[in-house]
Design a protein around this motif. Structure first.
Motif, PDB file in Angstrom:
ATOM      1  N   ARG A 105       0.835  -1.207   0.000  1.00 35.53           N
ATOM      2  CA  ARG A 105       0.000   0.000   0.000  1.00 35.53           C
ATOM      3  C   ARG A 105       0.868   1.254   0.000  1.00 35.53           C
ATOM      4  O   ARG A 105       0.592   2.217  -0.727  1.00 35.53           O
ATOM      5  CB  ARG A 105      -0.927  -0.029   1.218  1.00 35.53           C
ATOM      6  CG  ARG A 105      -1.616   1.286   1.567  1.00 35.53           C
ATOM      7  CD  ARG A 105      -2.547   1.768   0.451  1.00 35.53           C
ATOM      8  NE  ARG A 105      -3.145   3.038   0.813  1.00 35.53           N
ATOM      9  CZ  ARG A 105      -2.542   4.216   0.711  1.00 35.53           C
ATOM     10  NH1 ARG A 105      -1.317   4.304   0.223  1.00 35.53           N
ATOM     11  NH2 ARG A 105      -3.176   5.330   1.065  1.00 35.53           N
ATOM     12  N   LEU A 106       1.934   1.237   0.801  1.00 32.27           N
ATOM     13  CA  LEU A 106       2.825   2.398   0.839  1.00 32.27           C
ATOM     14  C   LEU A 106       3.567   2.582  -0.480  1.00 32.27           C
ATOM     15  O   LEU A 106       3.844   3.709  -0.899  1.00 32.27           O
ATOM     16  CB  LEU A 106       3.823   2.243   1.993  1.00 32.27           C
ATOM     17  CG  LEU A 106       3.243   2.491   3.388  1.00 32.27           C
ATOM     18  CD1 LEU A 106       4.182   1.947   4.464  1.00 32.27           C
ATOM     19  CD2 LEU A 106       2.988   3.976   3.605  1.00 32.27           C
ATOM     20  N   VAL A 107       3.901   1.494  -1.140  1.00 28.48           N
ATOM     21  CA  VAL A 107       4.597   1.583  -2.422  1.00 28.48           C
ATOM     22  C   VAL A 107       3.659   2.031  -3.531  1.00 28.48           C
ATOM     23  O   VAL A 107       3.992   2.906  -4.334  1.00 28.48           O
ATOM     24  CB  VAL A 107       5.242   0.224  -2.786  1.00 28.48           C
ATOM     25  CG1 VAL A 107       5.733   0.226  -4.227  1.00 28.48           C
ATOM     26  CG2 VAL A 107       6.398  -0.093  -1.843  1.00 28.48           C
ATOM     27  N   LEU A 108       2.442   1.467  -3.587  1.00 28.34           N
ATOM     28  CA  LEU A 108       1.530   1.720  -4.697  1.00 28.34           C
ATOM     29  C   LEU A 108       0.793   3.047  -4.582  1.00 28.34           C
ATOM     30  O   LEU A 108       0.336   3.589  -5.568  1.00 28.34           O
ATOM     31  CB  LEU A 108       0.524   0.570  -4.818  1.00 28.34           C
ATOM     32  CG  LEU A 108       1.146  -0.786  -5.193  1.00 28.34           C
ATOM     33  CD1 LEU A 108       0.109  -1.889  -5.088  1.00 28.34           C
ATOM     34  CD2 LEU A 108       1.735  -0.741  -6.594  1.00 28.34           C
ATOM     35  N   GLY A 109       0.641   3.551  -3.381  1.00 27.99           N
ATOM     36  CA  GLY A 109       0.153   4.902  -3.227  1.00 27.99           C
ATOM     37  C   GLY A 109      -1.324   5.087  -3.027  1.00 27.99           C
ATOM     38  O   GLY A 109      -1.812   6.211  -2.999  1.00 27.99           O
ATOM     39  N   GLY A 110      -2.124   4.015  -2.927  1.00 27.10           N
ATOM     40  CA  GLY A 110      -3.508   4.168  -2.547  1.00 27.10           C
ATOM     41  C   GLY A 110      -4.472   4.514  -3.658  1.00 27.10           C
ATOM     42  O   GLY A 110      -5.592   4.927  -3.390  1.00 27.10           O
ATOM     43  N   GLU A 111      -4.053   4.375  -4.904  1.00 27.66           N
ATOM     44  CA  GLU A 111      -5.024   4.547  -5.992  1.00 27.66           C
ATOM     45  C   GLU A 111      -6.108   3.462  -5.879  1.00 27.66           C
ATOM     46  O   GLU A 111      -5.886   2.402  -5.300  1.00 27.66           O
ATOM     47  CB  GLU A 111      -4.313   4.437  -7.339  1.00 27.66           C
ATOM     48  CG  GLU A 111      -3.381   5.600  -7.650  1.00 27.66           C
ATOM     49  CD  GLU A 111      -4.126   6.849  -8.071  1.00 27.66           C
ATOM     50  OE1 GLU A 111      -5.294   6.727  -8.486  1.00 27.66           O
ATOM     51  OE2 GLU A 111      -3.541   7.942  -7.985  1.00 27.66           O
ATOM     52  N   ASP A 112      -7.251   3.708  -6.505  1.00 32.00           N
ATOM     53  CA  ASP A 112      -8.352   2.755  -6.409  1.00 32.00           C
ATOM     54  C   ASP A 112      -7.963   1.375  -6.912  1.00 32.00           C
ATOM     55  O   ASP A 112      -8.481   0.358  -6.449  1.00 32.00           O
ATOM     56  CB  ASP A 112      -9.558   3.264  -7.215  1.00 32.00           C
ATOM     57  CG  ASP A 112     -10.157   4.533  -6.596  1.00 32.00           C
ATOM     58  OD1 ASP A 112      -9.900   4.751  -5.392  1.00 32.00           O
ATOM     59  OD2 ASP A 112     -10.836   5.273  -7.313  1.00 32.00           O
ATOM     60  N   ALA A 113      -7.043   1.347  -7.872  1.00 31.16           N
ATOM     61  CA  ALA A 113      -6.685   0.068  -8.494  1.00 31.16           C
ATOM     62  C   ALA A 113      -5.465  -0.577  -7.846  1.00 31.16           C
ATOM     63  O   ALA A 113      -4.916  -1.514  -8.391  1.00 31.16           O
ATOM     64  CB  ALA A 113      -6.423   0.274  -9.987  1.00 31.16           C
ATOM     65  N   ASP A 114      -5.049  -0.083  -6.671  1.00 34.02           N
ATOM     66  CA  ASP A 114      -3.854  -0.698  -6.099  1.00 34.02           C
ATOM     67  C   ASP A 114      -4.122  -2.117  -5.596  1.00 34.02           C
ATOM     68  O   ASP A 114      -3.192  -2.910  -5.423  1.00 34.02           O
ATOM     69  CB  ASP A 114      -3.226   0.191  -5.014  1.00 34.02           C
ATOM     70  CG  ASP A 114      -4.022   0.232  -3.709  1.00 34.02           C
ATOM     71  OD1 ASP A 114      -4.980  -0.539  -3.553  1.00 34.02           O
ATOM     72  OD2 ASP A 114      -3.658   1.045  -2.840  1.00 34.02           O
ATOM     73  N   LEU A 163      -4.492   3.288   5.839  1.00 33.57           N
ATOM     74  CA  LEU A 163      -3.352   3.728   6.642  1.00 33.57           C
ATOM     75  C   LEU A 163      -3.804   4.764   7.656  1.00 33.57           C
ATOM     76  O   LEU A 163      -4.706   5.556   7.402  1.00 33.57           O
ATOM     77  CB  LEU A 163      -2.265   4.330   5.744  1.00 33.57           C
ATOM     78  CG  LEU A 163      -1.663   3.428   4.668  1.00 33.57           C
ATOM     79  CD1 LEU A 163      -0.651   4.203   3.836  1.00 33.57           C
ATOM     80  CD2 LEU A 163      -1.002   2.199   5.290  1.00 33.57           C
ATOM     81  N   ALA A 164      -3.131   4.769   8.802  1.00 36.14           N
ATOM     82  CA  ALA A 164      -3.450   5.752   9.848  1.00 36.14           C
ATOM     83  C   ALA A 164      -2.175   6.112  10.587  1.00 36.14           C
ATOM     84  O   ALA A 164      -1.161   5.420  10.487  1.00 36.14           O
ATOM     85  CB  ALA A 164      -4.478   5.174  10.821  1.00 36.14           C
ATOM     86  N   GLY A 165      -2.226   7.212  11.327  1.00 38.19           N
ATOM     87  CA  GLY A 165      -1.105   7.601  12.179  1.00 38.19           C
ATOM     88  C   GLY A 165       0.188   7.821  11.396  1.00 38.19           C
ATOM     89  O   GLY A 165       0.203   8.498  10.367  1.00 38.19           O
ATOM     90  N   GLN A 166       1.278   7.227  11.879  1.00 35.66           N
ATOM     91  CA  GLN A 166       2.575   7.416  11.248  1.00 35.66           C
ATOM     92  C   GLN A 166       2.591   6.885   9.821  1.00 35.66           C
ATOM     93  O   GLN A 166       3.226   7.468   8.948  1.00 35.66           O
ATOM     94  CB  GLN A 166       3.682   6.734  12.064  1.00 35.66           C
ATOM     95  CG  GLN A 166       5.066   6.875  11.438  1.00 35.66           C
ATOM     96  CD  GLN A 166       6.172   6.403  12.348  1.00 35.66           C
ATOM     97  OE1 GLN A 166       6.349   6.935  13.433  1.00 35.66           O
ATOM     98  NE2 GLN A 166       6.902   5.389  11.902  1.00 35.66           N
ATOM     99  N   ASP A 167       1.875   5.780   9.590  1.00 34.19           N
ATOM    100  CA  ASP A 167       1.823   5.247   8.230  1.00 34.19           C
ATOM    101  C   ASP A 167       1.235   6.269   7.265  1.00 34.19           C
ATOM    102  O   ASP A 167       1.699   6.422   6.140  1.00 34.19           O
ATOM    103  CB  ASP A 167       0.997   3.959   8.186  1.00 34.19           C
ATOM    104  CG  ASP A 167       1.749   2.769   8.773  1.00 34.19           C
ATOM    105  OD1 ASP A 167       2.965   2.910   9.006  1.00 34.19           O
ATOM    106  OD2 ASP A 167       1.124   1.722   9.010  1.00 34.19           O
ATOM    107  N   ASP A 180       3.077   7.992   4.088  1.00 33.60           N
ATOM    108  CA  ASP A 180       2.469   7.979   2.769  1.00 33.60           C
ATOM    109  C   ASP A 180       2.385   9.392   2.205  1.00 33.60           C
ATOM    110  O   ASP A 180       2.581   9.612   1.003  1.00 33.60           O
ATOM    111  CB  ASP A 180       1.084   7.350   2.851  1.00 33.60           C
ATOM    112  CG  ASP A 180       0.479   7.111   1.477  1.00 33.60           C
ATOM    113  OD1 ASP A 180       1.103   6.390   0.670  1.00 33.60           O
ATOM    114  OD2 ASP A 180      -0.609   7.643   1.208  1.00 33.60           O
ATOM    115  N   GLY A 181       2.110  10.354   3.068  1.00 31.01           N
ATOM    116  CA  GLY A 181       2.072  11.739   2.615  1.00 31.01           C
ATOM    117  C   GLY A 181       3.423  12.226   2.134  1.00 31.01           C
ATOM    118  O   GLY A 181       3.526  12.946   1.135  1.00 31.01           O
TER     119      GLY A 181
END
Length: 417
Positions: A41-50, A56-60, A64-65
């Protein structure tokens, strides 16, 4: 991977790494699967098709930001393959400074350095490095030094002292890493290269002594009578070797310039080696008188511009007084803008006079460089093979050149070797 910089193994985690199959025994199986999804998830970036379905929450989320600001599409998510990527940092110095602080918090130093280089390349942040507060926020490394040197002429006076402090930190770290081994390796090579005919017992070079006395072999006694002893001298007692470092300062050679300047200062500190350091583009500058401080050497270079290897070698050739005791090290990608045939004739003439000629396509940890293969092959034909060299290998290369034995050329399959 879409980021191009941070892989799944670079993302910090507080959980154990999954095994090769991605599962643990018993209750750990679910945790390992979740950790694997989190990393993707951190690598792919959270697009709908990931496809991860992982929130993700908190530090994650903060991590990601930070990744999205550099590798994203400017709208809070990463760019899909084939789409142009734009930055979420803009040209705002405060936002960049905060981002630099964030990535140093969330990622290890090696990853921070990669992300900084990507930010400079992708977002055009070089001009922001001219601000002292920005320089104080970055993680200093060889690549950052190269960038600062390329900006040297445009750097305002208010920034120069901070820039020198950043460069000095990197240089001092490199000297700590490289100096002791370099001096020890080259001192041994210098001693072995100084042969004497009346050695003390502990200084006898038995391999060369046996080879020189084979004609005195007595078969009935199955022994050799060593009528002539060959031994090691002690070269450190007087000047024995001359080393000329001839460094291409075109923009692509930035890391090599940094390492070569550090090695030049180390060699200059050895009494048994007379070291000369010459940098060139289309002009030639002799920086030998600044070798006591590699930071001065680096700020005396001017990265960028064209390349005239022939002119540089002509100058180096004019400075050689004892060819048989001289090693010339050309550090260049060999993209010659001068007279090619004259360059090759000059190398051939130096070798014919007894000079040990070494051609390094790069002196860095960056791997195989781009280089002029035709010129590399031509130099190899003259007995001066061209190859890339890491800083850790450089002392061994110099030791071999001083002792006039085959160079330890890495086996990379280059036509210039």
């Amino acid at each position: 991977m879409s980021t191009g910089a941070v892989d799944t193994g670079a993302v910090p985690t507080g959980t154990a790494e999954p095994d090769a199959a991605g599962t643990d025994d018993g209750a750990g199986a679910g945790g390992a699967a979740h950790e694997r999804l989190r990393r993707w998830r951190l690598v792919l970036g959270g697009e709908d098709a990931d496809g991860t379905g992982c929130a993700l929450a908190g530090q994650d989320a903060a991590m990601d930001g930070a990744l999205g600001a550099l590798y994203g599409n400017g709208k809070g998510g990463r760019a899909r393959a084939g789409q142009d990527r734009s930055a979420g940092l803009g040209a705002s110095a405060p936002s960049v400074a905060r981002w630099l602080g964030d990535i140093r918090t969330y990622f290890p130093s090696s990853v921070v350095q990669v992300m900084q280089r990507d930010a400079i390349d992708r977002l055009g942040l070089s001009t922001l490095l001219l601000e002292p507060e920005m320089l104080e926020a970055v993680e200093a490394d060889v690549h950052l030094v190269g960038t600062l040197l390329s900006l040297n002429k445009a750097m305002p006076e208010t920034t120069k002292e901070t820039a020198r402090a950043v460069v000095r930190k990197v240089v001092e770290d490199l000297e700590k890493r490289l100096a002791t081994r370099t001096r020890a390796t080259l001192t041994g090579a210098l001693d072995r290269s100084a042969r004497i005919s009346r050695p003390r017992h502990q200084d006898i070079d038995w391999n060369r002594t046996i080879a020189a006395n084979l004609k005195h072999y007595l078969p009935e006694y199955r022994t050799i009578v060593p009528e002539r002893l060959i031994g090691y001298g002690r070269a450190s007692q007087s000047m024995k070797k001359e080393v000329v470092l001839c460094i291409d300062q075109s923009g692509s050679m930035a890391a090599s310039v940094v390492y070569a300047s550090v090695f030049g200062a180390v060699l200059a500190s050895m009494r048994s080696i007379d070291t000369r350091l010459v940098v060139f583009d289309t002009a030639v500058v002799d920086l030998t008188d600044q070798l006591d401080d590699p930071v001065d050497v680096l700020f005396g270079t001017q990265l960028g511009g064209g390349t005239d290897i022939n002119r540089a070698l002509a100058y180096c050739q004019s400075q050689i007084t004892r060819p048989a005791d001289t090693v010339v090290v050309l550090i260049s990608d060999l993209y010659e803008g001068g007279i090619r045939n004259e360059m090759l004739k000059r190398v051939a003439a130096m070798k014919a006079s007894g000079v040990q000629f070494v051609t390094l396509l790069a002196l860095s940890d960056e791997g195989a460089p781009a280089y002029d293969r035709e010129h590399a092959a031509a130099l190899a034909g003259l007995g001066a093979p061209a190859f890339a060299c890491t800083p850790d290998l450089f002392p061994e290369v110099m030791a071999a050149a001083i002792e006039k034995r085959p160079l330890p050329i890495p086996d990379t399959g280059s036509p210039g070797q």
